[in-house]
Enzyme design. Structure first.
Site, PDB file in Angstrom:
ATOM      1  N   GLN A  47      -4.185 -12.605 -12.945  1.00  0.00           N
ATOM      2  CA  GLN A  47      -4.073 -11.404 -13.780  1.00  0.00           C
ATOM      3  C   GLN A  47      -2.635 -11.149 -14.229  1.00  0.00           C
ATOM      4  OE1 GLN A  47      -5.648  -8.813 -10.473  1.00  0.00           O
ATOM      5  NE2 GLN A  47      -4.222  -7.330 -11.330  1.00  0.00           N
TER       6      GLN A  47
ATOM      7  N   ARG B 239       4.672  -0.848  -8.270  1.00  0.00           N
ATOM      8  CA  ARG B 239       5.799  -1.250  -9.129  1.00  0.00           C
ATOM      9  C   ARG B 239       6.909  -0.204  -9.173  1.00  0.00           C
ATOM     10  NH1 ARG B 239       1.491  -4.043 -12.286  1.00  0.00           N
ATOM     11  NH2 ARG B 239       2.009  -6.251 -12.129  1.00  0.00           N
TER      12      ARG B 239
ATOM     13  N   GLY C 166      -8.562   3.298  -8.414  1.00  0.00           N
ATOM     14  CA  GLY C 166      -7.703   4.417  -8.800  1.00  0.00           C
ATOM     15  C   GLY C 166      -7.755   4.647 -10.304  1.00  0.00           C
TER      16      GLY C 166
ATOM     17  N   MET D 200       1.765   7.193  -8.504  1.00  0.00           N
ATOM     18  CA  MET D 200       2.115   6.223  -7.463  1.00  0.00           C
ATOM     19  C   MET D 200       1.716   4.823  -7.932  1.00  0.00           C
ATOM     20  SD  MET D 200       2.589   7.665  -4.101  1.00  0.00           S
ATOM     21  CE  MET D 200       3.010   9.347  -3.738  1.00  0.00           C
ATOM     22  N   SER D 201       2.610   3.894  -7.720  1.00  0.00           N
ATOM     23  CA  SER D 201       2.351   2.503  -8.094  1.00  0.00           C
ATOM     24  C   SER D 201       3.249   1.609  -7.254  1.00  0.00           C
ATOM     25  CB  SER D 201       2.690   2.311  -9.579  1.00  0.00           C
ATOM     26  OG  SER D 201       2.836   0.940  -9.870  1.00  0.00           O
TER      27      SER D 201
ATOM     28  N   HIS E 217      -3.257   4.204  -2.580  1.00  0.00           N
ATOM     29  CA  HIS E 217      -4.234   3.403  -1.827  1.00  0.00           C
ATOM     30  C   HIS E 217      -4.798   4.204  -0.647  1.00  0.00           C
ATOM     31  CE1 HIS E 217      -1.551   0.106  -3.504  1.00  0.00           C
ATOM     32  NE2 HIS E 217      -2.735  -0.206  -3.995  1.00  0.00           N
TER      33      HIS E 217
ATOM     34  N   LEU F 294       0.824  -1.214   0.000  1.00  0.00           N
ATOM     35  CA  LEU F 294       0.000   0.000   0.000  1.00  0.00           C
ATOM     36  C   LEU F 294       0.857   1.263   0.000  1.00  0.00           C
ATOM     37  CD1 LEU F 294      -2.823  -0.962   2.551  1.00  0.00           C
ATOM     38  CD2 LEU F 294      -2.706  -1.390   0.082  1.00  0.00           C
TER      39      LEU F 294
ATOM     40  N   LYS G 101      -5.406   5.693 -12.073  1.00  0.00           N
ATOM     41  CA  LYS G 101      -4.147   5.391 -12.754  1.00  0.00           C
ATOM     42  C   LYS G 101      -4.356   4.198 -13.694  1.00  0.00           C
ATOM     43  CE  LYS G 101      -1.078   2.803 -11.550  1.00  0.00           C
ATOM     44  NZ  LYS G 101      -0.181   1.750 -11.969  1.00  0.00           N
ATOM     45  N   ASP G 102      -5.134   3.233 -13.226  1.00  0.00           N
ATOM     46  CA  ASP G 102      -5.474   2.079 -14.072  1.00  0.00           C
ATOM     47  C   ASP G 102      -6.812   2.396 -14.739  1.00  0.00           C
ATOM     48  OD1 ASP G 102      -3.316   0.057 -13.305  1.00  0.00           O
ATOM     49  OD2 ASP G 102      -4.057   0.727 -11.371  1.00  0.00           O
TER      50      ASP G 102
HETATM   51  O1  PAF Z   1      -5.531  -2.646  -9.219  1.00  0.00           O
HETATM   52  C1  PAF Z   1      -5.232  -3.654  -8.540  1.00  0.00           C
HETATM   53  O2  PAF Z   1      -4.504  -3.567  -7.550  1.00  0.00           O
HETATM   54  C2  PAF Z   1      -5.773  -5.019  -8.950  1.00  0.00           C
HETATM   55  O3  PAF Z   1      -5.883  -5.122 -10.327  1.00  0.00           O
HETATM   56  C3  PAF Z   1      -7.099  -5.362  -8.260  1.00  0.00           C
HETATM   57  C4  PAF Z   1      -8.207  -4.407  -8.636  1.00  0.00           C
HETATM   58  C5  PAF Z   1      -6.909  -5.351  -6.748  1.00  0.00           C
HETATM   59  C6  PAF Z   1      -7.543  -6.765  -8.667  1.00  0.00           C
HETATM   60  O4  PAF Z   1      -6.599  -7.722  -8.301  1.00  0.00           O
END
Ligand code: PAF
Length: 280
Positions: A61, A187, A147, A184-185, A37, A33, A149-150
Site C-alpha cells: 500500500q 505519521r 478509524g 492521531m496518526s 488504535h 499504536l 480518520k481514514d
Molecule cells: O489503516 C491502516 O493502518 C492500514 O491501512 C490497514 C487497514 C492496517 C491495512 O494495512
C-alpha cells in the site's frame, strides 16, 4: 496475550473460537499504536468475545517514493499496549507470510477509489484491500474496526466486504484527536516541533467548512474556498486536496444536498497528513 507470526499458529489459536461461535473482533493496524488504535481496541473489547490485533506494515500500500522503510516499527511497545487493553491475540506476520507468491492475487474496489487518496497514491487502495481481504480470510472476524480518520479507506473496505459477501461487519470508529484537534496518526511522529504546531491547521480548515455548512451554506465551492483560505497562508504547507465529497460514493459534489464529507490532505515538509469531517 500471545503473539503469532505464522498463519497456522494463529489459526490453531482461533479454531476454538470459530467452533464455539465466540464473536471475534479484529483491529487491523500497521503498528506504532496510539490513542486512536486504543479506541478501536477498546470498542472491540466491549463488543466481542475475542479480540485480535494485527501489526503489519503492508508494503503493497506504499508507493515507491513513500515512507515504507521509515514507517515506525515499535512491536514491543505495541505488545504492551495490546496486553494492557486485554487483546487476546496479536498477529505480526513477516511480509513473506502475507505474500507467499508476491502480490499475485489482488483485490480492487472500483469507483470509490477514483478520487482523493486513490488519485494521489496510485495502487494504494489495491494494497489496502488486498491485505485486508487476506487478513479477513485468515482471522474470519465477525467485526473489523476502522478509524474514521481514514474515511475513504473505511468506505472502500466496507464496499469490498459487502460486494464480496465476506460475512463480517466493518465498524467505523470516530477519530481521536490531540488537544489542539490534530487527528492521531502514526505519521505525526515525523513532525518537527514547528510543523507539529502548524499541523492543526488541517483540522481548523475542515472545521471552517463544517461551521459554514451548519450555518446553512450548501455551495461546495464556498466550503472548498474556505478550507483553502485557512491552509494557504501556512508556512511549509502544501495543499494536496481540500474538498467536499458525497459521504457514500466519495464523488466530489458541487452542492451539499445530502450526507457529505469534507476531506483534506496536506504535505507539511516531508510528512503527509489527512483528515476529514462528516457533514451530516
Ligand atoms: O489503516 C491502516 O493502518 C492500514 O491501512 C490497514 C487497514 C492496517 C491495512 O494495512
Amino acid at each position: 496475550m500471545r503473539t503469532y507470526h505464522q498463519i497456522k499458529d494463529l489459526r490453531a489459536h482461533l479454531r476454538v473460537s470459530w467452533q464455539s461461535g465466540r464473536v471475534i473482533g479484529f483491529v487491523p493496524t500497521m503498528g506504532a499504536l496510539h490513542d486512536g488504535h486504543r479506541s478501536l481496541i477498546r470498542k472491540a473489547r466491549t463488543e466481542c468475545d475475542e479480540v485480535v490485533v494485527s501489526i503489519f506494515v503492508n508494503p503493497t500500500q506504499f508507493g515507491p517514493q513513500e515512507d515504507y522503510s521509515k514507517y515506525p516499527r515499535t512491536l514491543e511497545a505495541d505488545s504492551r499496549m495490546a496486553q494492557e487493553l486485554g487483546v487476546d491475540a496479536m498477529f505480526a506476520p513477516p511480509a513473506e507470510v502475507m505474500y507467499p507468491f508476491g502480490p499475485d492475487a489482488t483485490v480492487e474496489v472500483g469507483p470509490l477509489t477514483t478520487h482523493w487518496e486513490g488519485a494521489c497514491r496510485p495502487g494504494h487502495f489495491r494494497g489496502v484491500t488486498t491485505v485486508c481481504a487476506k487478513l479477513f480470510c485468515i482471522i474470519q472476524p465477525r467485526y473489523a474496526y476502522f478509524g474514521m480518520k481514514d474515511y475513504q479507506q473505511y468506505r472502500v473496505v466496507e464496499r469490498m466486504v459487502a460486494d464480496l459477501h465476506m460475512g463480517l461487519s466493518v465498524v467505523p470508529v470516530p477519530t481521536v484527536r490531540e488537544a489542539d484537534g490534530l487527528a492521531m496518526s502514526s505519521r505525526n511522529a515525523y513532525l518537527s516541533p514547528e510543523h507539529r504546531a502548524t499541523a492543526t491547521c488541517l483540522h481548523q480548515a475542515l472545521n471552517k467548512a463544517a461551521a459554514l455548512h451548519s450555518a446553512g451554506e450548501r455551495d461546495a465551492a464556498i466550503l472548498r474556498e474556505a478550507m483553502h483560505a485557512r491552509l494557504s497562508g501556512e508556512r511549509d504547507v502544501e495543499i494536496v486536496y481540500a474538498d467536499v465529497a458525497d459521504a457514500q460514493t466519495l464523488e466530489p459534489v458541487s452542492a451539499v444536498t445530502g450526507p457529505a464529507v469534507a476531506l483534506g490532505a496536506i504535505r507539511l515538509g516531508s510528512t503527509r497528513l489527512i483528515d476529514n469531517i462528516v457533514l451530516p
